[in-house]
Enzyme design. Structure first.
Site, PDB file in Angstrom:
ATOM      1  N   HIS A  24      10.476  11.126   5.400  1.00  0.00           N
ATOM      2  CA  HIS A  24      10.133  11.216   4.055  1.00  0.00           C
ATOM      3  C   HIS A  24      10.675  11.595   2.941  1.00  0.00           C
ATOM      4  O   HIS A  24      10.932  11.218   1.814  1.00  0.00           O
ATOM      5  CB  HIS A  24       8.553  11.857   4.284  1.00  0.00           C
ATOM      6  N   ASP A  46      -8.478  -9.377   1.523  1.00  0.00           N
ATOM      7  CA  ASP A  46      -9.097  -8.236   0.744  1.00  0.00           C
ATOM      8  C   ASP A  46      -8.691  -6.757   1.333  1.00  0.00           C
ATOM      9  O   ASP A  46      -9.137  -6.560   2.305  1.00  0.00           O
ATOM     10  CB  ASP A  46     -10.522  -8.750   1.177  1.00  0.00           C
ATOM     11  N   GLU A  57       4.771   3.648  -0.785  1.00  0.00           N
ATOM     12  CA  GLU A  57       4.573   4.706  -0.073  1.00  0.00           C
ATOM     13  C   GLU A  57       6.066   4.913   0.545  1.00  0.00           C
ATOM     14  O   GLU A  57       6.447   4.006   1.551  1.00  0.00           O
ATOM     15  CB  GLU A  57       3.645   4.854   1.184  1.00  0.00           C
TER      16      GLU A  57
END
Length: 460
Positions: free
Chosen positions: A423, A327, A120
């Site tokens: 972004h 995990d 991302e």
């Protein structure tokens, strides 16, 4: 009175008979990689053939043999035999580095560089900025409140009266103490931290909480749950019609109020005080404006019925878990956290607008390990070695510090209006080469990170 037979679904612990070598080879491409009679990899690089367990050929592209079933991945098949069934290769996941991040915990007590796995854009730049702000502020304090991996076997009865009789039997304090000692005597590396007995209509759940040392504990607590089912069958003087290893009260791999309040795994608190000058220089906002925005965000989250009152803690937890061999599905539980910002007056005379930022988090369900599962598979261990972490409590404290870094930077980007531009610029870069030398950095960070948006526009 002897107990009647009970229908119990238990784990299969006995080993199964291995199929013959000839039969195994009939199911997999030859010459497949074998361990005894067990097929370790269904990808045959010699013939560039991939078959499933039935022997059916699965179509592949050249890219599959270059990036998934590459030579190293196929040769490493024996290392994955206890972790991945029907193994065909590996997927390379991009990993970035944040830090230094100064942590003032009981186990984590220094500056850390932390690998995080994410694709991302802008995420790791943001976590790096949060880490810088915290480090310049003197670091963050972290404390472990407790540890408790959970499993909750359920016992079914024909009516609420029979269920309540069992509830009273199991919920007796002497019985719970006896059961705890029985578990610890029969399951290695398993210290019982709590036993809760809950009746819901004609069902009774016995929630078992354990500290499993360096392991996360999902398997250990499952063994403990299986033992409790068998033991209750022997100890309870009446009939137990049915029992199952889990009735849902454990809320495994899904977010719940249980994880937010009672906790699962490591329960931690972390906080820091960031001076106004650092907020303005690194985060591009003021403590007053930042805490005001964060409180508004939390109030809206509560209004919407959210369980996790954070900005985006799942982002950081998932990136931390993947890179360090944990995990990633545990992110579902671990995100049940609470972030809180407030104004901190350095002296009683400090004006409100000149105060520092107090930032804290409560993370009651951080699930990490340094042994067991896949934590020591080659790539995960190599990445985690960057941190220099030596024990599971240190790893948990570091995880909490990383989570707070992301919250600080995320809320600052939102409040300052830089979120969208950061972004856009970070995900629309052209590849450029940047000359870096020792004079380019101060305090371990690139100078231009003081202006995050400018940093992104410069493709750094």
């Amino acid at each position: 009175m002897a107990s009647a037979p009970m229908a119990v679904r238990t784990m299969a612990v006995a080993s199964r008979h291995a199929v013959s070598t000839a039969a195994a080879r009939a199911l997999a491409p030859a010459p497949a990689r074998f361990f005894g009679s067990k097929v370790l990899c269904f990808s045959d690089r010699e013939t560039k053939t991939l078959k499933d367990r039935s022997g059916t050929v699965v179509p592949t592209t050249d890219a599959f043999w270059e990036y998934v079933a590459d030579e190293q991945s196929v040769n490493d098949a024996p290392k994955y035999q206890n972790n991945t069934e029907n193994y065909i290769g590996t997927v390379k996941y991009p990993i970035g580095l944040i830090g230094p991040l100064k942590v003032n915990g009981e186990y984590a007590k220094r500056d850390y560089h932390v690998p995080m796995a994410s694709h991302e854009g802008a995420l790791l730049a943001s976590y790096s900025r949060g880490a810088k702000a915290i480090t310049l502020a003197g670091g963050c304090s972290v404390r472990i409140k407790g540890r408790s991996m959970l499993r909750a076997p359920v016992f079914f009865f024909n009516n609420i009266n029979n269920a309540n009789d069992f509830y009273r039997f199991a919920n007796d304090e002497d019985m719970k103490a006896k059961l705890s000692k029985h578990i610890e005597a029969n399951v290695n590396h398993c210290k019982v931290t709590n036993l809760r007995v809950i009746q819901t209509d004609r069902k009774v759940h016995i929630s078992i909480g354990i500290d499993s040392d360096a392991a996360a504990g999902q398997n250990k607590v499952t063994y403990a749950g299986d033992l409790v089912m068998q033991t209750m069958k022997e100890w309870y003087p009446k009939t137990i019609p049915e029992a199952y290893i889990e009735g849902g009260f454990n809320a495994g791999k899904r977010v719940s109020v249980l994880h937010a309040l009672l906790g699962k795994g490591h329960s931690l608190v972390v906080d820091t005080v960031i001076p106004k000058s650092v907020c303005e220089k690194v985060l591009h906002t003021t403590p007053y404006r930042l805490q005001r925005f964060q409180k508004m965000h939390n109030r809206t989250n509560e209004f919407m019925g959210g369980i996790s009152c954070t900005a985006h803690v799942a982002n950081g937890l998932a990136a931390f878990y993947i890179a360090n061999g944990q995990d990633p599905a545990c992110t579902a539980e671990s995100q049940a956290a609470v972030t809180h910002f407030d104004l901190w007056k350095d002296t009683p005379a400090t004006r409100t607008e000149d105060g520092s930022l107090y930032a804290s988090m409560t993370l009651n369900s951080v699930i990490v390990a340094t042994v067991g599962g896949g934590v020591n598979l080659p790539a995960f261990k190599a990445a985690r070695d960057i941190t220099g972490v030596t024990n599971v409590n240190e790893l948990a404290e570091l995880c909490a510090a990383v989570a707070l870094s992301g919250e600080v930077s995320f809320y600052a980007a939102m409040e300052s209006g830089e979120f969208t531009s950061a972004h856009w610029n970070m995900t629309h870069k052209e590849v450029t080469e940047v000359a870096v030398d020792a004079t380019t950095y101060q305090h371990g960070y690139h100078d231009s990170i003081d202006d995050l948006t400018l940093c992104l526009r410069r493709n750094i």
